[in-house]
Design a protein around this motif. Structure first.
Motif, PDB file in Angstrom:
ATOM      1  N   ILE A  31      -5.226  14.075   0.584  1.00  0.00           N
ATOM      2  CA  ILE A  31      -3.939  13.444   0.868  1.00  0.00           C
ATOM      3  C   ILE A  31      -3.202  13.152  -0.445  1.00  0.00           C
ATOM      4  CG2 ILE A  31      -2.809  11.473   1.950  1.00  0.00           C
ATOM      5  CD1 ILE A  31      -4.253  13.420   3.871  1.00  0.00           C
ATOM      6  N   PRO A  32      -1.922  13.459  -0.548  1.00  0.00           N
ATOM      7  CA  PRO A  32      -1.172  13.152  -1.768  1.00  0.00           C
ATOM      8  C   PRO A  32      -1.286  11.683  -2.147  1.00  0.00           C
ATOM      9  CG  PRO A  32       0.131  14.566  -0.331  1.00  0.00           C
ATOM     10  CD  PRO A  32      -1.088  14.166   0.452  1.00  0.00           C
ATOM     11  N   ALA A  33      -1.356  11.423  -3.447  1.00  0.00           N
ATOM     12  CA  ALA A  33      -1.537  10.055  -3.946  1.00  0.00           C
ATOM     13  C   ALA A  33      -0.429   9.122  -3.476  1.00  0.00           C
ATOM     14  CB  ALA A  33      -1.612  10.066  -5.472  1.00  0.00           C
ATOM     15  N   ARG A  34       0.752   9.655  -3.246  1.00  0.00           N
ATOM     16  CA  ARG A  34       1.888   8.851  -2.770  1.00  0.00           C
ATOM     17  C   ARG A  34       1.501   8.068  -1.514  1.00  0.00           C
ATOM     18  NH1 ARG A  34       7.498   8.667  -2.325  1.00  0.00           N
ATOM     19  NH2 ARG A  34       8.378   8.674  -0.227  1.00  0.00           N
ATOM     20  N   TYR A  35       0.682   8.655  -0.683  1.00  0.00           N
ATOM     21  CA  TYR A  35       0.259   8.009   0.557  1.00  0.00           C
ATOM     22  C   TYR A  35      -1.154   7.432   0.431  1.00  0.00           C
ATOM     23  CZ  TYR A  35       4.080  11.063   1.910  1.00  0.00           C
ATOM     24  OH  TYR A  35       5.283  11.714   1.961  1.00  0.00           O
ATOM     25  N   ARG A  36      -2.064   8.202  -0.145  1.00  0.00           N
ATOM     26  CA  ARG A  36      -3.475   7.779  -0.227  1.00  0.00           C
ATOM     27  C   ARG A  36      -3.633   6.457  -0.965  1.00  0.00           C
ATOM     28  NH1 ARG A  36      -5.061  11.766  -3.037  1.00  0.00           N
ATOM     29  NH2 ARG A  36      -5.268  10.697  -5.022  1.00  0.00           N
ATOM     30  N   ASN A  37      -2.827   6.218  -1.992  1.00  0.00           N
ATOM     31  CA  ASN A  37      -2.948   5.003  -2.796  1.00  0.00           C
ATOM     32  C   ASN A  37      -2.104   3.851  -2.274  1.00  0.00           C
ATOM     33  OD1 ASN A  37      -4.667   6.404  -4.500  1.00  0.00           O
ATOM     34  ND2 ASN A  37      -3.068   6.952  -5.954  1.00  0.00           N
ATOM     35  N   HIS A  38      -1.405   4.068  -1.188  1.00  0.00           N
ATOM     36  CA  HIS A  38      -0.606   2.979  -0.609  1.00  0.00           C
ATOM     37  C   HIS A  38      -1.549   1.910  -0.069  1.00  0.00           C
ATOM     38  CE1 HIS A  38       2.117   0.800   2.072  1.00  0.00           C
ATOM     39  NE2 HIS A  38       3.123   1.354   1.412  1.00  0.00           N
ATOM     40  N   GLU A  80      -5.171   2.972   4.376  1.00  0.00           N
ATOM     41  CA  GLU A  80      -6.471   2.883   5.043  1.00  0.00           C
ATOM     42  C   GLU A  80      -6.323   2.234   6.416  1.00  0.00           C
ATOM     43  OE1 GLU A  80     -10.608   3.451   5.344  1.00  0.00           O
ATOM     44  OE2 GLU A  80      -9.304   4.057   3.683  1.00  0.00           O
ATOM     45  N   GLU A  81      -5.535   1.195   6.485  1.00  0.00           N
ATOM     46  CA  GLU A  81      -5.309   0.509   7.759  1.00  0.00           C
ATOM     47  C   GLU A  81      -4.638   1.446   8.764  1.00  0.00           C
ATOM     48  OE1 GLU A  81      -1.851  -2.401   9.431  1.00  0.00           O
ATOM     49  OE2 GLU A  81      -2.586  -2.799   7.400  1.00  0.00           O
ATOM     50  N   LEU A  82      -3.705   2.257   8.286  1.00  0.00           N
ATOM     51  CA  LEU A  82      -2.968   3.150   9.178  1.00  0.00           C
ATOM     52  C   LEU A  82      -3.811   4.314   9.693  1.00  0.00           C
ATOM     53  CD1 LEU A  82       0.464   3.234   7.313  1.00  0.00           C
ATOM     54  CD2 LEU A  82       0.032   2.281   9.584  1.00  0.00           C
ATOM     55  N   THR A  83      -4.978   4.527   9.097  1.00  0.00           N
ATOM     56  CA  THR A  83      -5.862   5.594   9.566  1.00  0.00           C
ATOM     57  C   THR A  83      -6.927   5.082  10.523  1.00  0.00           C
ATOM     58  OG1 THR A  83      -7.388   5.362   7.680  1.00  0.00           O
ATOM     59  CG2 THR A  83      -5.540   6.887   7.411  1.00  0.00           C
ATOM     60  N   ASN A  84      -6.893   3.808  10.853  1.00  0.00           N
ATOM     61  CA  ASN A  84      -7.867   3.241  11.793  1.00  0.00           C
ATOM     62  C   ASN A  84      -7.377   3.449  13.221  1.00  0.00           C
ATOM     63  OD1 ASN A  84      -9.595   2.326   9.759  1.00  0.00           O
ATOM     64  ND2 ASN A  84      -8.456   0.415   9.515  1.00  0.00           N
ATOM     65  N   GLU A 131      -0.853  11.720  10.580  1.00  0.00           N
ATOM     66  CA  GLU A 131      -0.013  10.742  11.282  1.00  0.00           C
ATOM     67  C   GLU A 131       0.289   9.544  10.387  1.00  0.00           C
ATOM     68  OE1 GLU A 131      -1.632  11.637  15.840  1.00  0.00           O
ATOM     69  OE2 GLU A 131      -2.321   9.879  14.732  1.00  0.00           O
ATOM     70  N   ALA A 132      -0.714   9.093   9.647  1.00  0.00           N
ATOM     71  CA  ALA A 132      -0.510   7.963   8.736  1.00  0.00           C
ATOM     72  C   ALA A 132       0.491   8.325   7.644  1.00  0.00           C
ATOM     73  CB  ALA A 132      -1.842   7.538   8.116  1.00  0.00           C
ATOM     74  N   MET A 133       0.411   9.550   7.134  1.00  0.00           N
ATOM     75  CA  MET A 133       1.382  10.015   6.149  1.00  0.00           C
ATOM     76  C   MET A 133       2.789   9.990   6.742  1.00  0.00           C
ATOM     77  SD  MET A 133      -0.685  13.314   4.623  1.00  0.00           S
ATOM     78  CE  MET A 133       0.788  14.017   3.883  1.00  0.00           C
ATOM     79  N   SER A 134       2.921  10.466   7.968  1.00  0.00           N
ATOM     80  CA  SER A 134       4.232  10.509   8.631  1.00  0.00           C
ATOM     81  C   SER A 134       4.823   9.108   8.758  1.00  0.00           C
ATOM     82  CB  SER A 134       4.098  11.134  10.022  1.00  0.00           C
ATOM     83  OG  SER A 134       3.494  12.407   9.976  1.00  0.00           O
ATOM     84  N   SER A 159      10.333  -1.474   8.218  1.00  0.00           N
ATOM     85  CA  SER A 159       9.027  -1.772   7.623  1.00  0.00           C
ATOM     86  C   SER A 159       8.621  -3.216   7.924  1.00  0.00           C
ATOM     87  CB  SER A 159       9.088  -1.542   6.117  1.00  0.00           C
ATOM     88  OG  SER A 159       9.988  -2.459   5.509  1.00  0.00           O
ATOM     89  N   PRO A 160       7.302  -3.500   7.811  1.00  0.00           N
ATOM     90  CA  PRO A 160       6.208  -2.573   7.507  1.00  0.00           C
ATOM     91  C   PRO A 160       5.639  -1.950   8.790  1.00  0.00           C
ATOM     92  CG  PRO A 160       5.345  -4.801   7.554  1.00  0.00           C
ATOM     93  CD  PRO A 160       6.834  -4.907   7.844  1.00  0.00           C
ATOM     94  N   VAL A 161       5.285  -0.665   8.720  1.00  0.00           N
ATOM     95  CA  VAL A 161       4.664  -0.021   9.871  1.00  0.00           C
ATOM     96  C   VAL A 161       3.200  -0.464   9.976  1.00  0.00           C
ATOM     97  CG1 VAL A 161       6.197   1.969   9.777  1.00  0.00           C
ATOM     98  CG2 VAL A 161       4.029   2.032   8.534  1.00  0.00           C
ATOM     99  N   SER A 162       2.672  -0.436  11.182  1.00  0.00           N
ATOM    100  CA  SER A 162       1.267  -0.791  11.401  1.00  0.00           C
ATOM    101  C   SER A 162       0.685   0.153  12.444  1.00  0.00           C
ATOM    102  CB  SER A 162       1.123  -2.249  11.861  1.00  0.00           C
ATOM    103  OG  SER A 162       1.876  -2.484  13.035  1.00  0.00           O
ATOM    104  N   ARG A 163      -0.647   0.286  12.420  1.00  0.00           N
ATOM    105  CA  ARG A 163      -1.313   1.236  13.301  1.00  0.00           C
ATOM    106  C   ARG A 163      -1.216   0.807  14.760  1.00  0.00           C
ATOM    107  NH1 ARG A 163      -2.634   6.611  12.889  1.00  0.00           N
ATOM    108  NH2 ARG A 163      -3.095   7.005  15.066  1.00  0.00           N
ATOM    109  N   GLY A 164      -1.053   1.785  15.641  1.00  0.00           N
ATOM    110  CA  GLY A 164      -1.050   1.506  17.061  1.00  0.00           C
ATOM    111  C   GLY A 164      -2.425   1.085  17.545  1.00  0.00           C
TER     112      GLY A 164
END
Length: 210
Positions: free
Chosen positions: A29-36, A40-44, A59-62, A74-79
């Motif tokens: 995953i590009p660092a722009r997203y991976r290091n946000h 990690e929360e958005l991938t749960n 999906e988390a990147m999107s 903002s801020p977005v959160s996982r469904g």
């Protein structure tokens, strides 16, 4: 009822369909997203019980790109259900769609009719707001990164054709392109280095007459 911002449209689909398969693991995953801090929360994803398949990572990147580019609040959160991928900053429910166009050599064609149906199926649903618990019409974040520009145009045409009695429903479709890192050409680098060495050897022979 909380209001959504005006719908966003990309200038053109990014045409990166040949790179979708690269984005399968966290390290890809590009660092722009991976290091946000919230990536990690958005991938749960509750639908995958702790696993993080490529689909969830994309999906988390999107969702993050939509937030960072100001296309959703903002801020977005996982469904918290299997069919709501994230909430915007006011708790509005979103589903993410990441259609894929065929690459060179593929024996299948993009099905604009079928993809339009999957989008409209979500747009006709309602889901409770994360904070108010009031039921709201679901919105769709359409990630066009992995589509050809002509396939996006065909999809838009199908969506308009299928909603001619109620075009307002398309105001809940938000388009986005994620920002991918430049492709790595590791497989080409040795060839380039080798060619450079060969050129140097040729020049040396020419100079020394050997």
């Amino acid at each position: 009822m909380l209001e959504l911002p005006d719908p966003s449209r990309v200038d053109a689909a990014a045409g990166q369909q040949d790179r979708q398969a690269e984005l399968r693991k966290m390290e890809n995953i590009p660092a722009r997203y991976r290091n946000h801090p919230r990536f990690e929360e958005l991938t749960n994803d509750p639908a995958h019980q702790g696993d993080k398949p490529g689909k969830v990572l994309r999906e988390a990147m999107s969702a993050l790109e939509a937030e960072m580019s100001g296309k959703v609040k903002s801020p977005v959160s996982r469904g918290d259900t299997s069919w709501i991928d994230f909430y915007d900053g006011e708790g509005y429910p979103f589903d993410v769609k990441t259609p894929l166009s065929p690459t060179i050599g593929d024996k299948w064609e993009f099905n604009a009719y079928g993809v339009a149906d999957t989008i409209l199926n979500q747009l006709h649903k309602t889901h409770p707001n994360k904070f108010t618990h009031e039921k709201q019409p679901v919105a769709v974040l359409l990630d066009t990164t992995y589509m050809k520009p002509e396939d996006l145009l065909a999809l838009r045409h199908e969506l308009r054709k299928k909603t001619k009695e109620n075009r307002s429903i398309l105001k809940r479709v938000f388009e986005v392109n994620v920002q991918l890192d430049p492709p790595t050409l590791d497989n080409e680098k040795p060839k380039a280095n080798k060619l450079s060495v060969q050129q140097q050897a040729l020049l040396l022979r020419q100079r020394t007459g050997r």
